[in-house]
Design a protein around this motif. Structure first.
Motif, mmCIF file in Angstrom:
data_model
loop_
_atom_site.group_PDB
_atom_site.id
_atom_site.type_symbol
_atom_site.label_atom_id
_atom_site.label_comp_id
_atom_site.label_asym_id
_atom_site.label_seq_id
_atom_site.Cartn_x
_atom_site.Cartn_y
_atom_site.Cartn_z
ATOM 1 N N GLU A 62 0.769 -1.588 -0.101
ATOM 2 C CA GLU A 62 0.246 -0.143 -0.445
ATOM 3 C C GLU A 62 1.060 1.106 -0.194
ATOM 4 O O GLU A 62 0.578 2.824 -0.291
ATOM 5 N N ARG B 239 0.857 3.778 -2.880
ATOM 6 C CA ARG B 239 0.029 4.390 -3.793
ATOM 7 C C ARG B 239 0.546 5.682 -4.333
ATOM 8 O O ARG B 239 0.799 5.805 -5.497
ATOM 9 N N GLN C 200 -6.919 -3.719 -5.449
ATOM 10 C CA GLN C 200 -7.623 -4.032 -5.485
ATOM 11 C C GLN C 200 -8.852 -4.875 -5.299
ATOM 12 O O GLN C 200 -9.659 -4.901 -6.059
#
Length: 302
Positions: A184, A187, A209
């Motif tokens: 994550e 990002r 996702q």
């Protein structure tokens, strides 16, 4: 007055985790609760370190930007880096933070479990980046213009800062998560379309996702999410390099797997080295897959 670029700066920086790898390996398959005979080793490791060591084997001289404690373990690690041909001139040495460690257990069926204790690197924060703004490697007006291999062991806030910082505006950024659990943190590079991202299939799924069954689908999905360029690996099945110029998917050589920790770092380093040597996209991807396959077979990647 604009300062001239630092022409004496290293051609490539490895920024992120440099620590001691403590790896237990058994030649038998293991499950939760298994107690097996095997070998336990302690070697220099961490994503940035693994990448740097492989780059050195390919003839490059990377400089490390990281945090290493002023403890006996840290002194040993600095000495080990020197013996491996790595530049530690710009490493942040902390008086009160211990040298980080990583511990993993591997069986014949792959990685069983691992714990990364990189808290000192996270606590050091932007102190490790000072050489890029204080003139040692570059300044905000004359930023470092070489290659940068960056790992996701840094905090999300620091990675976000790097993605937007003028200190990195001229750099060829190559970014990898330290693990799926830290995917994550990449990002900011998606949202700002910065750098070349190196991820495996699971990490691509976390960032998008979604669940993917092959590397090409995952790579194209990451481009749709904003990635400027991405390399997605899927173990022994396939790897895809994709950008606005299109996608290239290749299968790695088939080998007997003897180890897995560090394979992704070897792939990334071999790809960077191949492109630094002038290889085209397909040749660079082929070279990276060959190096990673050789590594997991238990042999050195050269």
């Amino acid at each position: 007055m604009t300062q001239a670029p630092n022409t004496s700066a290293p051609a490539i920086l490895c920024i992120g985790s440099v620590l001691w790898d403590i790896i237990g390996r058994s030649s038998m398959e293991m499950q939760r609760g298994s107690d097996m005979p095997g070998r336990i080793t302690r070697l220099p490791g961490g994503v940035a370190m693994n990448i740097a060591m492989t780059l050195a084997r390919f003839g490059m001289t990377p400089a490390l930007l990281t945090s290493i404690g002023r403890d006996p373990e840290g002194d040993e690690l600095i000495n080990a880096c020197g013996h491996l041909g790595l530049n530690t001139d710009h490493v942040y040495r902390s008086e009160d933070l211990p040298t980080d460690r990583y511990m993993a257990v591997e069986g014949a069926n792959g990685l069983i479990a691992a714990i990364a204790d990189a808290h000192s690197l996270e606590a050091a924060g932007d102190k490790i980046l000072r050489p890029l703004s204080d003139g040692a490697l570059g300044t905000l007006e004359a930023p470092y213009a070489g290659q940068v291999a960056l790992d996701g062991n840094l905090t999300l806030s620091l990675l976000d800062e790097i993605a937007a910082s003028p200190a990195f505006a001229a750099a060829d950024l190559r970014v990898a998560p330290a693990s799926p659990g830290k995917a994550e943190r990449l990002r900011p590079f998606l949202s700002r379309s910065r750098g070349t991202l190196y991820v495996n299939l699971e990490e691509a799924g976390i960032l998008c996702q979604a669940e993917f069954t092959d590397s090409e689908t995952a790579a194209k999905a990451m481009l749709a999410r904003g990635a400027a360029r991405v390399l997605v690996t899927d173990g022994g099945k396939s790897a895809t390099e994709a950008s606005a110029a299109g996608a290239i998917t290749l299968e790695p050589p088939r080998v007997t797997v003897a180890r897995v920790t560090g394979a992704g770092d070897t792939f990334m380093a071999a790809h960077i080295a191949a492109e630094a040597g002038g290889a085209d996209r397909r040749t660079a991807l082929t070279a990276a897959l060959k190096a990673a396959a050789t590594y997991v077979s238990g042999e050195p990647p050269l």
